[in-house]
Design an enzyme around this catalytic site. Structure first.
Site, PDB file in Angstrom:
ATOM      1  N   ASP A  39       0.852  -1.193   0.000  1.00 44.16           N
ATOM      2  CA  ASP A  39       0.000   0.000   0.000  1.00 44.16           C
ATOM      3  C   ASP A  39       0.891   1.247   0.000  1.00 44.16           C
ATOM      4  O   ASP A  39       1.889   1.314   0.709  1.00 44.16           O
ATOM      5  CB  ASP A  39      -0.915  -0.014   1.233  1.00 44.16           C
ATOM      6  N   ILE A  40       0.507   2.243  -0.787  1.00 46.08           N
ATOM      7  CA  ILE A  40       1.304   3.462  -0.924  1.00 46.08           C
ATOM      8  C   ILE A  40       1.280   4.290   0.361  1.00 46.08           C
ATOM      9  O   ILE A  40       2.212   5.060   0.627  1.00 46.08           O
ATOM     10  CB  ILE A  40       0.814   4.276  -2.149  1.00 46.08           C
ATOM     11  N   ASN A  95     -12.838  -3.444   2.416  1.00 46.21           N
ATOM     12  CA  ASN A  95     -13.756  -2.324   2.588  1.00 46.21           C
ATOM     13  C   ASN A  95     -14.721  -2.292   1.406  1.00 46.21           C
ATOM     14  O   ASN A  95     -14.318  -2.513   0.270  1.00 46.21           O
ATOM     15  CB  ASN A  95     -12.980  -1.004   2.656  1.00 46.21           C
ATOM     16  N   GLN A 102     -14.422   2.465   1.319  1.00 48.59           N
ATOM     17  CA  GLN A 102     -13.717   1.994   0.117  1.00 48.59           C
ATOM     18  C   GLN A 102     -13.386   3.211  -0.741  1.00 48.59           C
ATOM     19  O   GLN A 102     -14.264   4.027  -1.032  1.00 48.59           O
ATOM     20  CB  GLN A 102     -14.592   1.026  -0.673  1.00 48.59           C
ATOM     21  N   HIS A 108     -10.162  -5.372  -3.389  1.00 51.07           N
ATOM     22  CA  HIS A 108      -8.832  -5.605  -2.809  1.00 51.07           C
ATOM     23  C   HIS A 108      -8.953  -6.013  -1.359  1.00 51.07           C
ATOM     24  O   HIS A 108      -9.833  -5.552  -0.630  1.00 51.07           O
ATOM     25  CB  HIS A 108      -7.936  -4.374  -2.953  1.00 51.07           C
ATOM     26  N   LEU A 109      -8.026  -6.877  -0.988  1.00 53.55           N
ATOM     27  CA  LEU A 109      -7.923  -7.369   0.389  1.00 53.55           C
ATOM     28  C   LEU A 109      -6.707  -6.698   1.016  1.00 53.55           C
ATOM     29  O   LEU A 109      -5.603  -6.774   0.468  1.00 53.55           O
ATOM     30  CB  LEU A 109      -7.722  -8.891   0.323  1.00 53.55           C
ATOM     31  N   HIS A 110      -6.914  -6.024   2.147  1.00 57.44           N
ATOM     32  CA  HIS A 110      -5.784  -5.451   2.884  1.00 57.44           C
ATOM     33  C   HIS A 110      -5.194  -6.534   3.787  1.00 57.44           C
ATOM     34  O   HIS A 110      -5.936  -7.198   4.520  1.00 57.44           O
ATOM     35  CB  HIS A 110      -6.237  -4.303   3.784  1.00 57.44           C
TER      36      HIS A 110
END
Ligand code: 5GP
Ligand code: ZN
Length: 121
Positions: A39-40, A95, A102, A108-110
């Site tokens: 993640d950025i 999310n 979101q 996407h899965l964190h």
């Protein structure tokens, strides 16, 4: 595919662009169907996003035809957590929509870990 959901890879979807290699990412894991990258704006010492290479707008856009892919997504999250050495535990989060906060409309899965995480909600 649920009604109203789009299976297209939109030209301007940032995660589709990352999947296509048009935007840079720090890749941590990949197979034919799934890409995992950092993640950025990490919210924890380890914060990886696991995305299907197919564009699915979010959890609400997934249908029964995505059941196997959704399973693969969770297992990819497990593999990333293992690879990142999260042996004391981790959190997998998806999310959905405004209330779920979101912000990117590509499923996407964190994968979050590396410290004791806060309570949910
Ligand atoms: P969401 O809020 O939709 O569940 O999560 C989207 C995540 O994508 C956020 O944590 C955000 O920091 C991350 N993100 C947004 N744009 C980029 C980007 O261009 N590259 C990467 N690696 N992560 C991004
Ligand atoms: Zn996309």
């Amino acid at each position: 595919m649920r009604e109203g959901a789009s299976n297209l890879m939109p030209a301007d979807c940032i995660f589709c662009r990352i999947v296509r290699g048009e935007l840079p990412s720090q890749k941590v894991w990949e197979n034919d169907e799934i890409l995992a990258f950092r993640d950025i704006h990490p919210a924890a010492p380890v914060h990886v996003l696991v995305v299907p290479k197919e564009h699915i707008a979010g959890m609400a856009a997934a249908g029964n035809e995505h059941a196997a892919l959704l399973g693969e997504l969770l297992l990819a999250g497990q593999k990333v957590a293992e690879q990142e050495g999260l042996d004391e535990g981790y959190r997998l989060v998806i999310n959905q929509g405004n209330h779920g906060r979101q912000t990117v409309a590509h499923l996407h899965l964190h994968v979050l870990g590396g410290r004791l995480l806060g309570a949910m909600g």
